[in-house]
Design a protein around this motif. Structure first.
Motif, PDB file in Angstrom:
ATOM      1  N   THR A 552      52.996 117.577  24.964  1.00  0.00           N
ATOM      2  CA  THR A 552      53.609 116.962  26.142  1.00  0.00           C
ATOM      3  C   THR A 552      54.818 116.106  25.753  1.00  0.00           C
ATOM      4  O   THR A 552      55.840 116.119  26.439  1.00  0.00           O
ATOM      5  CB  THR A 552      52.584 116.102  26.903  1.00  0.00           C
ATOM      6  OG1 THR A 552      51.935 115.208  25.980  1.00  0.00           O
ATOM      7  CG2 THR A 552      51.538 116.972  27.580  1.00  0.00           C
ATOM      8  N   CYS A 553      54.706 115.372  24.651  1.00  0.00           N
ATOM      9  CA  CYS A 553      55.844 114.565  24.200  1.00  0.00           C
ATOM     10  C   CYS A 553      57.018 115.444  23.785  1.00  0.00           C
ATOM     11  O   CYS A 553      58.180 115.139  24.099  1.00  0.00           O
ATOM     12  CB  CYS A 553      55.427 113.677  23.032  1.00  0.00           C
ATOM     13  SG  CYS A 553      54.374 112.279  23.481  1.00  0.00           S
ATOM     14  N   ALA A 554      56.734 116.551  23.096  1.00  0.00           N
ATOM     15  CA  ALA A 554      57.797 117.436  22.629  1.00  0.00           C
ATOM     16  C   ALA A 554      58.541 118.093  23.784  1.00  0.00           C
ATOM     17  O   ALA A 554      59.710 118.476  23.643  1.00  0.00           O
ATOM     18  CB  ALA A 554      57.219 118.507  21.710  1.00  0.00           C
ATOM     19  N   ASN A 555      57.887 118.203  24.926  1.00  0.00           N
ATOM     20  CA  ASN A 555      58.508 118.819  26.105  1.00  0.00           C
ATOM     21  C   ASN A 555      58.952 117.782  27.132  1.00  0.00           C
ATOM     22  O   ASN A 555      59.116 118.088  28.311  1.00  0.00           O
ATOM     23  CB  ASN A 555      57.533 119.816  26.733  1.00  0.00           C
ATOM     24  CG  ASN A 555      57.356 121.068  25.904  1.00  0.00           C
ATOM     25  OD1 ASN A 555      58.175 121.980  25.953  1.00  0.00           O
ATOM     26  ND2 ASN A 555      56.286 121.110  25.113  1.00  0.00           N
ATOM     27  N   ASN A 556      59.124 116.532  26.649  1.00  0.00           N
ATOM     28  CA  ASN A 556      59.671 115.439  27.472  1.00  0.00           C
ATOM     29  C   ASN A 556      58.773 115.064  28.647  1.00  0.00           C
ATOM     30  O   ASN A 556      59.265 114.695  29.727  1.00  0.00           O
ATOM     31  CB  ASN A 556      61.069 115.800  27.979  1.00  0.00           C
ATOM     32  CG  ASN A 556      62.051 116.018  26.848  1.00  0.00           C
ATOM     33  OD1 ASN A 556      62.077 115.257  25.889  1.00  0.00           O
ATOM     34  ND2 ASN A 556      62.849 117.082  26.945  1.00  0.00           N
ATOM     35  N   TYR A 557      57.468 115.158  28.437  1.00  0.00           N
ATOM     36  CA  TYR A 557      56.519 114.689  29.439  1.00  0.00           C
ATOM     37  C   TYR A 557      55.709 113.507  28.916  1.00  0.00           C
ATOM     38  O   TYR A 557      54.650 113.196  29.444  1.00  0.00           O
ATOM     39  CB  TYR A 557      55.560 115.821  29.842  1.00  0.00           C
ATOM     40  CG  TYR A 557      56.230 116.956  30.576  1.00  0.00           C
ATOM     41  CD1 TYR A 557      56.525 116.853  31.927  1.00  0.00           C
ATOM     42  CD2 TYR A 557      56.585 118.127  29.911  1.00  0.00           C
ATOM     43  CE1 TYR A 557      57.144 117.900  32.609  1.00  0.00           C
ATOM     44  CE2 TYR A 557      57.204 119.177  30.575  1.00  0.00           C
ATOM     45  CZ  TYR A 557      57.479 119.058  31.922  1.00  0.00           C
ATOM     46  OH  TYR A 557      58.112 120.094  32.584  1.00  0.00           O
ATOM     47  N   GLY A 558      56.225 112.872  27.881  1.00  0.00           N
ATOM     48  CA  GLY A 558      55.471 111.790  27.252  1.00  0.00           C
ATOM     49  C   GLY A 558      55.809 110.408  27.755  1.00  0.00           C
ATOM     50  O   GLY A 558      55.066 109.460  27.508  1.00  0.00           O
ATOM     51  N   GLY A 559      56.948 110.253  28.425  1.00  0.00           N
ATOM     52  CA  GLY A 559      57.326 108.952  28.957  1.00  0.00           C
ATOM     53  C   GLY A 559      57.411 107.878  27.888  1.00  0.00           C
ATOM     54  O   GLY A 559      57.992 108.098  26.814  1.00  0.00           O
ATOM     55  N   PRO A 560      56.824 106.700  28.145  1.00  0.00           N
ATOM     56  CA  PRO A 560      56.895 105.601  27.169  1.00  0.00           C
ATOM     57  C   PRO A 560      56.196 105.916  25.853  1.00  0.00           C
ATOM     58  O   PRO A 560      56.564 105.372  24.815  1.00  0.00           O
ATOM     59  CB  PRO A 560      56.216 104.438  27.897  1.00  0.00           C
ATOM     60  CG  PRO A 560      55.370 105.069  28.954  1.00  0.00           C
ATOM     61  CD  PRO A 560      56.088 106.306  29.367  1.00  0.00           C
ATOM     62  N   VAL A 561      55.178 106.785  25.890  1.00  0.00           N
ATOM     63  CA  VAL A 561      54.497 107.146  24.647  1.00  0.00           C
ATOM     64  C   VAL A 561      55.449 107.904  23.729  1.00  0.00           C
ATOM     65  O   VAL A 561      55.549 107.619  22.533  1.00  0.00           O
ATOM     66  CB  VAL A 561      53.231 107.993  24.939  1.00  0.00           C
ATOM     67  CG1 VAL A 561      52.588 108.445  23.632  1.00  0.00           C
ATOM     68  CG2 VAL A 561      52.245 107.208  25.779  1.00  0.00           C
ATOM     69  N   ASN A 562      56.169 108.867  24.295  1.00  0.00           N
ATOM     70  CA  ASN A 562      57.129 109.629  23.498  1.00  0.00           C
ATOM     71  C   ASN A 562      58.255 108.722  23.003  1.00  0.00           C
ATOM     72  O   ASN A 562      58.712 108.849  21.860  1.00  0.00           O
ATOM     73  CB  ASN A 562      57.713 110.768  24.330  1.00  0.00           C
ATOM     74  CG  ASN A 562      58.621 111.666  23.521  1.00  0.00           C
ATOM     75  OD1 ASN A 562      58.326 111.991  22.371  1.00  0.00           O
ATOM     76  ND2 ASN A 562      59.759 112.038  24.097  1.00  0.00           N
ATOM     77  N   TRP A 563      58.712 107.789  23.852  1.00  0.00           N
ATOM     78  CA  TRP A 563      59.762 106.849  23.445  1.00  0.00           C
ATOM     79  C   TRP A 563      59.311 106.031  22.239  1.00  0.00           C
ATOM     80  O   TRP A 563      60.060 105.857  21.272  1.00  0.00           O
ATOM     81  CB  TRP A 563      60.103 105.923  24.601  1.00  0.00           C
ATOM     82  CG  TRP A 563      60.972 104.766  24.194  1.00  0.00           C
ATOM     83  CD1 TRP A 563      62.325 104.761  24.040  1.00  0.00           C
ATOM     84  CD2 TRP A 563      60.510 103.448  23.852  1.00  0.00           C
ATOM     85  NE1 TRP A 563      62.751 103.523  23.616  1.00  0.00           N
ATOM     86  CE2 TRP A 563      61.665 102.691  23.494  1.00  0.00           C
ATOM     87  CE3 TRP A 563      59.262 102.837  23.815  1.00  0.00           C
ATOM     88  CZ2 TRP A 563      61.580 101.355  23.110  1.00  0.00           C
ATOM     89  CZ3 TRP A 563      59.181 101.511  23.434  1.00  0.00           C
ATOM     90  CH2 TRP A 563      60.327 100.790  23.085  1.00  0.00           C
ATOM     91  N   PHE A 564      58.051 105.547  22.301  1.00  0.00           N
ATOM     92  CA  PHE A 564      57.534 104.719  21.208  1.00  0.00           C
ATOM     93  C   PHE A 564      57.373 105.522  19.926  1.00  0.00           C
ATOM     94  O   PHE A 564      57.828 105.109  18.855  1.00  0.00           O
ATOM     95  CB  PHE A 564      56.197 104.104  21.612  1.00  0.00           C
ATOM     96  CG  PHE A 564      55.533 103.328  20.514  1.00  0.00           C
ATOM     97  CD1 PHE A 564      56.023 102.104  20.114  1.00  0.00           C
ATOM     98  CD2 PHE A 564      54.416 103.844  19.858  1.00  0.00           C
ATOM     99  CE1 PHE A 564      55.422 101.379  19.094  1.00  0.00           C
ATOM    100  CE2 PHE A 564      53.804 103.137  18.840  1.00  0.00           C
ATOM    101  CZ  PHE A 564      54.314 101.900  18.455  1.00  0.00           C
ATOM    102  N   LEU A 565      56.750 106.699  20.014  1.00  0.00           N
ATOM    103  CA  LEU A 565      56.507 107.516  18.827  1.00  0.00           C
ATOM    104  C   LEU A 565      57.800 108.071  18.237  1.00  0.00           C
ATOM    105  O   LEU A 565      57.814 108.466  17.064  1.00  0.00           O
ATOM    106  CB  LEU A 565      55.567 108.670  19.170  1.00  0.00           C
ATOM    107  CG  LEU A 565      54.138 108.291  19.573  1.00  0.00           C
ATOM    108  CD1 LEU A 565      53.354 109.532  19.980  1.00  0.00           C
ATOM    109  CD2 LEU A 565      53.419 107.563  18.440  1.00  0.00           C
TER     110      LEU A 565
END
Length: 664
Positions: A552-565
């Motif tokens: 989900t993060c790799a496909n830009n559905y991670g929101g703040p979690v993807n931003w942090f990681l």
């Protein structure tokens, strides 16, 4: 209730001991002198002649209040406070003892010999107890008294203490650790690299200041300036999965923290009895489930090698087997070999202390002297030896073994993706069944700390924890994840928002359940079916939920979690994770093995020590990365590859971006 009874028992011993002392002499020192006189006068007690003579000097020194004799007496353990809370080890005063050097005539000296021994304190009949307590006590006696002499001496004090020879030291023993051939070879090895780095860096600085171009790139391969820029550079690559950086770094920190706890628990603590209560506390399951970080790395291993290969397969149909394996070996081995050389040549000279020599020899040096070759051949996760070279390196062996068979899946995946996916799923199910049967027939508790018996723990480690075949499920799931990440990046598919929400909810719930779960397996009676099911499902379940987060993060559905990681700091730190993993265990042992007094354990103190561990480890990791890892990768690139555009990923460059940590 048991703790209260122990405290009462200790108070009884203290009071009765004080009464005995007052009845014999005024104060403990008086009693000590009288007892020394008794054993010196008794010529039938098998104490060595020189030891007996020097003990007599010691006794006279106490009577005359000589400084050296008072220091020897002061450095010796007395019955310590806090025994009721587990302070069962008194390390005395190590430095004070071995520094004693008293000249008694023209050619003779008395030096202090420090020994650490164990005695069993019988509590039967005291405070309605029927038990015994093991105490560790330090002795400081003249250097002519051997460990067996020390045991005889303490029988006169009604103490049956065993003093292992390896736990007895004098200043002469430390001076005898002179540099021999091995040490000089170790110094020469690191000195050669230091000279090469200095020359290469100086040349690179000259090129930079003179704005010149080098005709031979290999001359700056060891440049700290050039490699340092690589370490802190932030890359912009559309194909890069940036959230993996954060997951990799956080997992590495979790492993370092876990090893701080496990290593600290193996050393004397002031509140040693608290360990059992700590293990049984539901709030501490976060640390007891830290091995899940290992499965994260197996998942990342399968993911990255698959993802990188599928992109490279678009440009070439041939599979470069030789470069594929050679790159992996060169990626891992130089740092590993350098650490082993340091351990077998120079580590013993780094520090000293009551526990230093015996601990460092047992835990690190002896294993590398015997089994260094198994570590460098990546087969040390099999064999069941009592000692291992770089014990936590078992992960590198297991991961390398899975890497060796990875071309089978990669080639099949590029030609028959649907059939290969079905085969991988079938293999994953078979692995789950095998782990269930392993737990069932071996009758192991699914949580490592739940196997209280030492033999059970060894079976758990060697049959379930170390082997590559029991670790295959997360790695196979990683291959599946790598394939779908490739498709999603290539075809730029969109995901239904409902599916994204479901994935996030399930992932967070399962992650929390696994990290903080399993408490009932420790506190309740052993139940074979439940433990076997936990054995079988916990690793693939963890791999699946982490896969959901990554996808989900790799496909830009991670929101703040993807931003942090995906923060830049994680991208930089992720370049250190391999060397962080290799050296952190050794750094923790170095910092802990030189302890001179017992420490009070709690979670806050452990966290404080963890950040110190991390700071020291990061410093050493930067040195190893700049000295061995990056230069070797640069030389390999010069020899085996041509210039490529920065946006092109190749199988050889990406295949080893996965060699990252776990725990032993």
């Amino acid at each position: 209730m048991w703790l209260e009874q122990v405290i009462v028992a200790i108070l009884v011993l203290q009071v009765s001991g004080a009464q005995n002392l007052m009845g014999k002499q005024s104060g403990y020192m008086g009693y000590f002198r009288v007892t020394l006189d008794d054993l010196v006068q008794n010529t039938t007690n098998e104490i060595g002649t020189n030891c007996r003579r020097h003990l007599n000097y010691y006794r006279k020194g106490l009577e005359m209040h000589r400084t050296w004799a008072l220091q020897m007496f002061d450095a010796t353990s007395k019955l310590q406070s806090g025994i009721g809370f587990g302070n069962t080890a008194d390390l005395g005063s190590f430095k004070e003892c071995i520094k004693i050097n008293r000249r008694i005539n023209y050619s003779e000296y008395i030096r202090g010999r420090y020994c650490l021994g164990e005695t069993s304190l019988n509590l039967n009949g005291i405070a309605s107890l029927n038990a015994s307590l093991t105490l560790q006590l330090a002795s400081c006696l003249p250097h002519t008294c051997t460990s067996s002499d020390a045991s005889i001496i303490y029988t006169y004090f009604d103490l049956n203490i065993t003093f292992p020879k390896k736990l007895c030291q004098t200043i002469l023993d430390q001076e005898d650790l002179r540099f021999g051939v091995a040490e000089y070879c170790g110094i020469a090895f690191f000195a050669i690299f230091a000279v090469i780095i200095t020359i290469s860096t100086t040349y690179d600085i000259y090129l930079y200041t003179s704005e010149s171009q080098t005709k031979h790139s290999i001359l700056v391969a060891f440049s700290v300036l050039k490699n340092g820029k690589k370490l802190i550079a932030i890359e912009n690559n559309a194909k890069q999965i940036t959230c993996i950086n954060g997951i990799r770094v956080i997992s590495t920190l979790w492993i370092i923290l876990d090893h701080r706890y496990s290593i600290q628990f193996s050393f004397p603590l002031w509140n040693n009895f608290y360990k059992d209560a700590w293990r049984l506390s539901a709030g501490n399951m976060f640390m007891l489930n830290a091995p899940m970080a290992v499965d994260t790395f197996f998942l990342l291993s399968g993911t990255v090698v698959t993802y990188v290969y599928l992109w490279s397969a678009e440009k070439t149909r041939s599979f470069p087997f030789f470069k594929f394996y050679l790159h992996r070996f060169l990626r891992l081995t130089p740092v590993l070999a350098a650490v082993i050389i340091f351990i077998v040549t120079l580590l013993r000279h780094v520090s000293s202390g009551p526990l230093w020599t015996s601990t460092i020899n047992t835990q690190l040096i002896e294993g590398c002297e015997k089994f260094w070759w198994k570590t460098l051949l990546y087969i040390q996760n099999y064999g069941q030896e009592s000692t291992m070279c770089i014990p936590h390196g078992w992960y590198l062996s297991a991961d390398m073994q899975l890497f060796v068979v990875s071309p089978i899946f990669l080639l099949a995946l590029s030609r028959w993706p649907k059939r290969t996916m079905c085969g991988i799923i079938a293999l994953t199910v078979c692995n789950i069944i095998a782990c269930f049967l392993l737990g069932w027939f071996l009758e192991l508790n699914a949580i490592m700390q739940g196997n209280v018996d030492f033999e059970k723990q060894m079976i758990y480690v060697w049959q379930y924890y170390f082997p590559a075949y029991t670790r295959a499920a997360p790695w196979l799931i990683g291959i599946i994840l790598g394939y779908y990440l490739y498709l999603s990046k290539k075809e730029k598919r969109t995901l239904p928002m409902k599916a994204v929400v479901v994935v996030w909810i399930l992932s967070l719930v399962v992650i929390c359940a696994i990290v903080f779960g399993g408490h009932g397996l420790l506190t309740s009676e052993y139940h074979k079916p439940i433990n076997s099911v936990y054995f079988a499902l916990v690793r693939p379940a963890w791999a699946l939920v982490i896969s959901g987060v990554i996808f989900t993060c790799a496909n830009n559905y991670g929101g703040p979690v993807n931003w942090f990681l995906s923060l830049p700091i994680f991208e930089v730190l992720s370049r250190f994770t391999y060397t962080l993993y290799i050296v952190h265990y050794i750094v923790i042992y170095i910092l802990t093995s030189q302890m001179r007094t017992t420490i009070f354990f709690n979670n806050l103190e452990a966290m404080h020590q963890f950040w110190g561990d991390f700071a020291f480890t990061l410093f050493v990791s930067a040195f190893l990365t700049l000295t061995f890892e990056l230069p070797v990768m640069e030389i390999e690139k010069i020899i085996f590859t041509k210039k490529r555009s920065e946006s092109t990923m190749t199988l050889e460059e990406g295949a080893s971006a996965v060699e990252r940590p776990p725990r032993p």
